[in-house]
Design an enzyme around this catalytic site. Sequence first.
Site: not given
Length: 178
Positions: A96, A110, A114
């Site tokens: 991240s 952002h 995952r």
Amino acid sequence: MTESTNFSNRFTRMESFIQQLQDEICQALEKKDSRKFQEDCWKRKEGGGGRTRVLENGSFLEKGGVNISSVHGPMSDELAKQLGTKASFFGACGISLVLHPRSPKIPTVHMNLRYFETLSGDCWYGGGIDLTPYFPYPEDFRHFHHTLQLVCERLSLIHISEPTRLRRISYAVFCLKK
């Protein structure tokens, strides 16, 4: 990063990929900035750990973080129910980042990517990215979303794009695969 060898080749490839991606992103940003990322490696008591990298008060970035983790352990019944699977040993890894450029003409970014798998064979990819511009340029939004849509199509991922903030100034794109 993980101590367990019970995970699939896909899991270990994803682990290697996020480690390399973190290195590449940090190196590229350091070339633009006057400062270097500070690194903190950590361990999770239940299994696994991660690498946190933060750059503060730079010439390009006011603050930025690029973090990876790879954790594992027994899955709770509550989590198994939420995921629609049976409780099992799990592994999860991801990257991240949050980047706050100094210039208000460059949007805050952002992003996360995952991967989650169980030893019973269930697995999921997921992620998202969004821009939060202070000075919105609609042509930049269109380019951003079109480019991500092409990437998702090339990788056979699901692409969902929607406004997420007031006055449609921030957009998110999620690419998911099970």
